[in-house]
Design a protein around this motif. Sequence first.
Motif, PDB file in Angstrom:
ATOM      1  N   ALA A  40       0.824  -1.214   0.000  1.00  0.00           N
ATOM      2  CA  ALA A  40       0.000   0.000   0.000  1.00  0.00           C
ATOM      3  C   ALA A  40       0.857   1.263   0.000  1.00  0.00           C
ATOM      4  O   ALA A  40       0.467   2.293  -0.554  1.00  0.00           O
ATOM      5  CB  ALA A  40      -0.925   0.000   1.212  1.00  0.00           C
ATOM      6  N   LEU A  41       2.052   1.153   0.602  1.00  0.00           N
ATOM      7  CA  LEU A  41       2.937   2.310   0.708  1.00  0.00           C
ATOM      8  C   LEU A  41       3.954   2.381  -0.424  1.00  0.00           C
ATOM      9  O   LEU A  41       4.788   3.284  -0.466  1.00  0.00           O
ATOM     10  CB  LEU A  41       3.672   2.262   2.054  1.00  0.00           C
ATOM     11  CG  LEU A  41       2.779   2.474   3.288  1.00  0.00           C
ATOM     12  CD1 LEU A  41       3.508   2.047   4.554  1.00  0.00           C
ATOM     13  CD2 LEU A  41       2.336   3.924   3.380  1.00  0.00           C
ATOM     14  N   GLY A  42       3.907   1.403  -1.333  1.00  0.00           N
ATOM     15  CA  GLY A  42       4.811   1.410  -2.478  1.00  0.00           C
ATOM     16  C   GLY A  42       6.240   1.085  -2.116  1.00  0.00           C
ATOM     17  O   GLY A  42       7.182   1.600  -2.731  1.00  0.00           O
ATOM     18  N   THR A  43       6.424   0.220  -1.124  1.00  0.00           N
ATOM     19  CA  THR A  43       7.775  -0.171  -0.735  1.00  0.00           C
ATOM     20  C   THR A  43       7.844  -1.696  -0.696  1.00  0.00           C
ATOM     21  O   THR A  43       6.954  -2.381  -1.205  1.00  0.00           O
ATOM     22  CB  THR A  43       8.165   0.457   0.625  1.00  0.00           C
ATOM     23  OG1 THR A  43       9.539   0.170   0.899  1.00  0.00           O
ATOM     24  CG2 THR A  43       7.297  -0.061   1.765  1.00  0.00           C
ATOM     25  N   ILE A  44       8.887  -2.241  -0.090  1.00  0.00           N
ATOM     26  CA  ILE A  44       9.057  -3.691  -0.042  1.00  0.00           C
ATOM     27  C   ILE A  44       9.081  -4.160   1.411  1.00  0.00           C
ATOM     28  O   ILE A  44       9.310  -3.386   2.344  1.00  0.00           O
ATOM     29  CB  ILE A  44      10.349  -4.125  -0.761  1.00  0.00           C
ATOM     30  CG1 ILE A  44      11.567  -3.415  -0.166  1.00  0.00           C
ATOM     31  CG2 ILE A  44      10.236  -3.850  -2.254  1.00  0.00           C
ATOM     32  CD1 ILE A  44      12.889  -3.846  -0.773  1.00  0.00           C
ATOM     33  N   SER A  45       8.833  -5.441   1.605  1.00  0.00           N
ATOM     34  CA  SER A  45       8.704  -5.996   2.950  1.00  0.00           C
ATOM     35  C   SER A  45       9.956  -5.808   3.788  1.00  0.00           C
ATOM     36  O   SER A  45       9.877  -5.548   4.989  1.00  0.00           O
ATOM     37  CB  SER A  45       8.348  -7.490   2.866  1.00  0.00           C
ATOM     38  OG  SER A  45       7.085  -7.670   2.263  1.00  0.00           O
ATOM     39  N   THR A  68      -1.692   7.910   7.877  1.00  0.00           N
ATOM     40  CA  THR A  68      -2.904   8.032   7.078  1.00  0.00           C
ATOM     41  C   THR A  68      -3.357   6.670   6.583  1.00  0.00           C
ATOM     42  O   THR A  68      -4.549   6.321   6.654  1.00  0.00           O
ATOM     43  CB  THR A  68      -2.673   8.973   5.873  1.00  0.00           C
ATOM     44  OG1 THR A  68      -2.318  10.265   6.365  1.00  0.00           O
ATOM     45  CG2 THR A  68      -3.920   9.070   5.014  1.00  0.00           C
ATOM     46  N   GLN A  69      -2.414   5.882   6.090  1.00  0.00           N
ATOM     47  CA  GLN A  69      -2.739   4.547   5.586  1.00  0.00           C
ATOM     48  C   GLN A  69      -3.303   3.660   6.688  1.00  0.00           C
ATOM     49  O   GLN A  69      -4.179   2.826   6.440  1.00  0.00           O
ATOM     50  CB  GLN A  69      -1.468   3.906   4.994  1.00  0.00           C
ATOM     51  CG  GLN A  69      -1.701   2.607   4.259  1.00  0.00           C
ATOM     52  CD  GLN A  69      -2.489   2.819   2.968  1.00  0.00           C
ATOM     53  OE1 GLN A  69      -2.249   3.770   2.247  1.00  0.00           O
ATOM     54  NE2 GLN A  69      -3.428   1.921   2.682  1.00  0.00           N
ATOM     55  N   TYR A  70      -2.837   3.862   7.908  1.00  0.00           N
ATOM     56  CA  TYR A  70      -3.281   3.041   9.033  1.00  0.00           C
ATOM     57  C   TYR A  70      -4.518   3.595   9.722  1.00  0.00           C
ATOM     58  O   TYR A  70      -5.001   3.040  10.710  1.00  0.00           O
ATOM     59  CB  TYR A  70      -2.155   2.911  10.071  1.00  0.00           C
ATOM     60  CG  TYR A  70      -0.890   2.265   9.546  1.00  0.00           C
ATOM     61  CD1 TYR A  70      -0.907   1.419   8.437  1.00  0.00           C
ATOM     62  CD2 TYR A  70       0.339   2.503  10.165  1.00  0.00           C
ATOM     63  CE1 TYR A  70       0.264   0.837   7.967  1.00  0.00           C
ATOM     64  CE2 TYR A  70       1.507   1.915   9.702  1.00  0.00           C
ATOM     65  CZ  TYR A  70       1.465   1.097   8.599  1.00  0.00           C
ATOM     66  OH  TYR A  70       2.631   0.522   8.135  1.00  0.00           O
ATOM     67  N   GLY A  71      -5.015   4.717   9.229  1.00  0.00           N
ATOM     68  CA  GLY A  71      -6.232   5.277   9.793  1.00  0.00           C
ATOM     69  C   GLY A  71      -6.041   5.934  11.143  1.00  0.00           C
ATOM     70  O   GLY A  71      -6.999   6.081  11.913  1.00  0.00           O
ATOM     71  N   CYS A  72      -4.813   6.357  11.463  1.00  0.00           N
ATOM     72  CA  CYS A  72      -4.534   7.009  12.743  1.00  0.00           C
ATOM     73  C   CYS A  72      -4.904   8.485  12.641  1.00  0.00           C
ATOM     74  O   CYS A  72      -4.403   9.200  11.771  1.00  0.00           O
ATOM     75  CB  CYS A  72      -3.062   6.855  13.121  1.00  0.00           C
ATOM     76  SG  CYS A  72      -2.622   7.713  14.654  1.00  0.00           S
ATOM     77  N   THR A  73      -5.760   8.958  13.551  1.00  0.00           N
ATOM     78  CA  THR A  73      -6.183  10.358  13.538  1.00  0.00           C
ATOM     79  C   THR A  73      -5.699  11.110  14.778  1.00  0.00           C
ATOM     80  O   THR A  73      -6.115  12.258  15.001  1.00  0.00           O
ATOM     81  CB  THR A  73      -7.715  10.447  13.461  1.00  0.00           C
ATOM     82  OG1 THR A  73      -8.284   9.733  14.579  1.00  0.00           O
ATOM     83  CG2 THR A  73      -8.229   9.842  12.161  1.00  0.00           C
ATOM     84  N   ASP A  74      -4.851  10.495  15.562  1.00  0.00           N
ATOM     85  CA  ASP A  74      -4.306  11.128  16.775  1.00  0.00           C
ATOM     86  C   ASP A  74      -3.162  12.053  16.369  1.00  0.00           C
ATOM     87  O   ASP A  74      -2.014  11.630  16.232  1.00  0.00           O
ATOM     88  CB  ASP A  74      -3.813  10.046  17.749  1.00  0.00           C
ATOM     89  CG  ASP A  74      -3.389  10.622  19.097  1.00  0.00           C
ATOM     90  OD1 ASP A  74      -3.075  11.826  19.167  1.00  0.00           O
ATOM     91  OD2 ASP A  74      -3.345   9.851  20.076  1.00  0.00           O
ATOM     92  N   SER A  75      -3.481  13.319  16.152  1.00  0.00           N
ATOM     93  CA  SER A  75      -2.489  14.264  15.629  1.00  0.00           C
ATOM     94  C   SER A  75      -1.322  14.463  16.600  1.00  0.00           C
ATOM     95  O   SER A  75      -0.175  14.644  16.160  1.00  0.00           O
ATOM     96  CB  SER A  75      -3.142  15.607  15.311  1.00  0.00           C
ATOM     97  OG  SER A  75      -3.729  16.170  16.473  1.00  0.00           O
ATOM     98  N   GLU A  76      -1.580  14.432  17.907  1.00  0.00           N
ATOM     99  CA  GLU A  76      -0.505  14.623  18.876  1.00  0.00           C
ATOM    100  C   GLU A  76       0.480  13.464  18.821  1.00  0.00           C
ATOM    101  O   GLU A  76       1.696  13.653  18.891  1.00  0.00           O
ATOM    102  CB  GLU A  76      -1.072  14.780  20.286  1.00  0.00           C
ATOM    103  CG  GLU A  76      -1.801  16.083  20.514  1.00  0.00           C
ATOM    104  CD  GLU A  76      -2.163  16.291  21.970  1.00  0.00           C
ATOM    105  OE1 GLU A  76      -1.926  15.370  22.785  1.00  0.00           O
ATOM    106  OE2 GLU A  76      -2.687  17.367  22.302  1.00  0.00           O
ATOM    107  N   LEU A  77      -0.042  12.251  18.709  1.00  0.00           N
ATOM    108  CA  LEU A  77       0.821  11.078  18.597  1.00  0.00           C
ATOM    109  C   LEU A  77       1.621  11.134  17.300  1.00  0.00           C
ATOM    110  O   LEU A  77       2.836  10.878  17.301  1.00  0.00           O
ATOM    111  CB  LEU A  77      -0.004   9.798  18.649  1.00  0.00           C
ATOM    112  CG  LEU A  77       0.758   8.493  18.377  1.00  0.00           C
ATOM    113  CD1 LEU A  77       1.876   8.295  19.395  1.00  0.00           C
ATOM    114  CD2 LEU A  77      -0.195   7.300  18.370  1.00  0.00           C
ATOM    115  N   ILE A  78       0.974  11.467  16.207  1.00  0.00           N
ATOM    116  CA  ILE A  78       1.668  11.530  14.914  1.00  0.00           C
ATOM    117  C   ILE A  78       2.787  12.565  14.961  1.00  0.00           C
ATOM    118  O   ILE A  78       3.919  12.306  14.516  1.00  0.00           O
ATOM    119  CB  ILE A  78       0.676  11.854  13.779  1.00  0.00           C
ATOM    120  CG1 ILE A  78      -0.349  10.729  13.631  1.00  0.00           C
ATOM    121  CG2 ILE A  78       1.429  12.068  12.464  1.00  0.00           C
ATOM    122  CD1 ILE A  78      -1.516  11.066  12.720  1.00  0.00           C
TER     123      ILE A  78
END
Length: 288
Positions: A40-45, A68-78
């Motif tokens: 999903a992120l366009g990289t390799i394992s 964003t891909q993981y659906g995390c909306t906690d802006s302070e954590l990000i």
Amino acid sequence: MDAGGSVPRKHATVRQERLGRELRRLREAAGLSAREAAQALGTISVTMSRTESGLMGISEARVRRMATQYGCTDSELIDALVEIATDSTRGWWEEYREVLGPRFLDLAELEHHACSLQVIATAHVPGLLQTEDYARAVFRYWVPELPESEQELRVAYRVRRQRILSRESAAPYVAILHESVLRTRVADRRVARTQLEELLRRSEHPRVCIRVVPFDTDGFGGASSSLVYAGGRVPSLDTVQRDTPYGSAFLDAAAQLHAMRTLFRKVESASLDAARSRDFIHRLAKEL
């Protein structure tokens, strides 16, 4: 060089490992496998694996894209994760990388970045509060015995760590000491008295609070409670350091953090307040 654009590290610090674990936790909470996330992120394992183990650096853009891909909306954590990912500061402790073990360096890095520090001591005076002679006596007790040059290296390193308490932006520091810590003579009377006087001096700093659990406190079962609780930018990024027979252990799972916060509150509730603790330490110093 990997597909992610970063050169893999040979070794990761505890802080770098923590960033990787937090990214893995976000991925797992999203129900994605490492392979699915990599696609999903366009990289390799292999890049995903190295990133989540702390062995590969990661850019701000990549952290935010992963969140964003993981659906995390906690802006302070990000934002806190971005801060870890993009911190390129070479700490003073790196000067010791070739002569001291990595856990020595990891503790200094943890203290440097902590937003608060809470300590329980039931064996020795905490390292950040030790005098040179006290620290020297502790290191002389190591088995096998350290050469004098190695002892002095560790003493110098411990004293250097203590500078964080006198920084203009010093994090709040609370140390709860059992009376046994204050009465145990790691050396002689002179060293013991000087150490108690140092505790009194340190306790005068507005951001340093020293509290004592006396022997005659009822209901205190925390004789094995020694720990360092380092507050992160957000509570989920807190870290606990505990000493084990095999060296330092760093804990950061949610259940572990909850248990250690509860433990600290229990020990704190058994301690004297700051003013009575200073009086208590002063009386012990006079006895010597």
